[in-house]
Design a protein around this motif. Structure first.
Motif, PDB file in Angstrom:
ATOM      1  N   ILE A 112       0.835  -1.203   0.000  1.00 55.41           N
ATOM      2  CA  ILE A 112       0.000   0.000   0.000  1.00 55.41           C
ATOM      3  C   ILE A 112       0.871   1.254   0.000  1.00 55.41           C
ATOM      4  N   ARG A 113       1.938   1.248   0.803  1.00 58.83           N
ATOM      5  CA  ARG A 113       2.867   2.396   0.818  1.00 58.83           C
ATOM      6  C   ARG A 113       3.527   2.558  -0.541  1.00 58.83           C
ATOM      7  N   LEU A 114       3.831   1.432  -1.188  1.00 58.97           N
ATOM      8  CA  LEU A 114       4.428   1.480  -2.531  1.00 58.97           C
ATOM      9  C   LEU A 114       3.474   2.132  -3.522  1.00 58.97           C
ATOM     10  N   VAL A 115       2.218   1.716  -3.497  1.00 60.66           N
ATOM     11  CA  VAL A 115       1.225   2.258  -4.428  1.00 60.66           C
ATOM     12  C   VAL A 115       1.018   3.751  -4.184  1.00 60.66           C
ATOM     13  N   ILE A 116       0.944   4.149  -2.921  1.00 55.78           N
ATOM     14  CA  ILE A 116       0.764   5.571  -2.598  1.00 55.78           C
ATOM     15  C   ILE A 116       1.956   6.392  -3.090  1.00 55.78           C
ATOM     16  N   SER A 117       3.168   5.895  -2.839  1.00 57.43           N
ATOM     17  CA  SER A 117       4.372   6.609  -3.284  1.00 57.43           C
ATOM     18  C   SER A 117       4.417   6.742  -4.793  1.00 57.43           C
ATOM     19  N   LEU A 118       3.896   5.727  -5.487  1.00 58.83           N
ATOM     20  CA  LEU A 118       3.900   5.748  -6.943  1.00 58.83           C
ATOM     21  C   LEU A 118       2.804   6.645  -7.497  1.00 58.83           C
ATOM     22  N   MET A 119       1.630   6.612  -6.863  1.00 60.43           N
ATOM     23  CA  MET A 119       0.463   7.278  -7.430  1.00 60.43           C
ATOM     24  C   MET A 119       0.440   8.783  -7.199  1.00 60.43           C
ATOM     25  N   VAL A 120       0.999   9.259  -6.098  1.00 59.99           N
ATOM     26  CA  VAL A 120       0.936  10.701  -5.809  1.00 59.99           C
ATOM     27  C   VAL A 120       1.569  11.525  -6.929  1.00 59.99           C
ATOM     28  N   PRO A 121       2.829  11.254  -7.332  1.00 59.53           N
ATOM     29  CA  PRO A 121       3.389  12.021  -8.462  1.00 59.53           C
ATOM     30  C   PRO A 121       2.628  11.780  -9.770  1.00 59.53           C
ATOM     31  N   LEU A 122       2.124  10.543  -9.967  1.00 66.19           N
ATOM     32  CA  LEU A 122       1.398  10.255 -11.202  1.00 66.19           C
ATOM     33  C   LEU A 122       0.085  11.039 -11.274  1.00 66.19           C
ATOM     34  N   ILE A 123      -0.611  11.162 -10.145  1.00 67.53           N
ATOM     35  CA  ILE A 123      -1.863  11.913 -10.125  1.00 67.53           C
ATOM     36  C   ILE A 123      -1.618  13.386 -10.427  1.00 67.53           C
ATOM     37  N   PHE A 124      -0.616  13.969  -9.766  1.00 71.56           N
ATOM     38  CA  PHE A 124      -0.321  15.377 -10.032  1.00 71.56           C
ATOM     39  C   PHE A 124       0.187  15.571 -11.456  1.00 71.56           C
ATOM     40  N   GLY A 125       0.978  14.620 -11.943  1.00 70.24           N
ATOM     41  CA  GLY A 125       1.429  14.701 -13.329  1.00 70.24           C
ATOM     42  C   GLY A 125       0.287  14.593 -14.307  1.00 70.24           C
ATOM     43  N   GLY A 126      -0.661  13.679 -14.022  1.00 72.58           N
ATOM     44  CA  GLY A 126      -1.825  13.549 -14.884  1.00 72.58           C
ATOM     45  C   GLY A 126      -2.670  14.804 -14.913  1.00 72.58           C
TER      46      GLY A 126
END
Length: 221
Positions: A112-126
């Motif tokens: 879950i920590r891995l997914v959160i770390s990955l998704m935060v920059p991806l969401i802002f980038g998107g």
């Protein structure tokens, strides 16, 4: 306790510590499949761009050039979304298979920590890319996705194999090069697709192959 047994105990302790702090079930095959999806998507995007170029004069003469531009952007967006869905789908599938073999839970506080770390920059980038598209800055999509994707990988690297840092830096460098050579021409758009193909296609295949033979293949033998 002999020196040999002491070294074996240290290796076992190190392995246990690594397993508790690293999500080691990421499969190299998922990287390879993501790269293949990226290359197929890039080929489809090039085909769409070439079709737009071939019909440019016809659309210009008939007054449908603006509609043709919207259709091109729409088709490229659909291709990008489909590539993203397929890449994540294959990634989840192969990671799930490997997690079953290694006994590491696919759904754990660590993952879950891995997914959160990955998704935060991806969401802002998107969101950054979507705002740019809404404002008409279509050309920034390729450089921005490469840079934010690299940032996401770098942010998540503390939870996976350290090798992913090399891929992260390579993606960001490629994104900067794409941005530095930005041109508002058809040739410039084609070059951006090539950058995208290298970043999301070739680099993923190279990284996935290395990870597979370094970690997955050795465990099978």
């Amino acid at each position: 306790m002999t020196e040999k047994s002491a070294l074996e105990d240290l290796r076992e302790i190190r392995k246990m510590m690594e397993q508790s702090s690293k999500f080691l079930s990421l499969s190299g095959l998922s990287g390879i499949m993501a790269g293949l999806c990226g290359l197929i998507g890039s080929w489809l995007a090039i085909s769409e761009l070439q079709h737009y170029e071939q019909m440019y004069l016809t659309n210009y003469m008939s007054g449908t050039l603006r509609q043709a531009e919207y259709n091109l952007i729409y088709h490229l967006a659909i291709i990008a979304i489909m590539v993203l869905i397929l890449a994540f789908g294959f990634g989840f599938f192969f990671t799930w298979i490997k997690s079953r073999k290694t006994g590491q839970s696919l759904f754990s506080p660590l993952s879950i920590r891995l997914v959160i770390s990955l998704m935060v920059p991806l969401i802002f980038g998107g969101l950054f890319v979507l705002i740019g598209l809404y404002k008409g800055y279509y050309e920034i999509a390729a450089p921005a996705t490469l840079i934010f994707y690299g940032l996401a990988l770098l942010n998540a690297s503390k939870y996976v194999h350290a090798d992913i840092k090399i891929l992260a830096v390579a993606e960001m460098i490629l994104g900067l090069l794409a941005f530095a050579t930005l041109e508002y021409t058809s040739a410039g758009a084609l070059r951006l697709i090539y950058f995208w193909a290298i970043g999301f296609g070739i680099l993923h295949i190279i990284y996935g192959t290395i990870i597979y033979f370094r970690y997955d293949y050795q465990k099978k033998k």
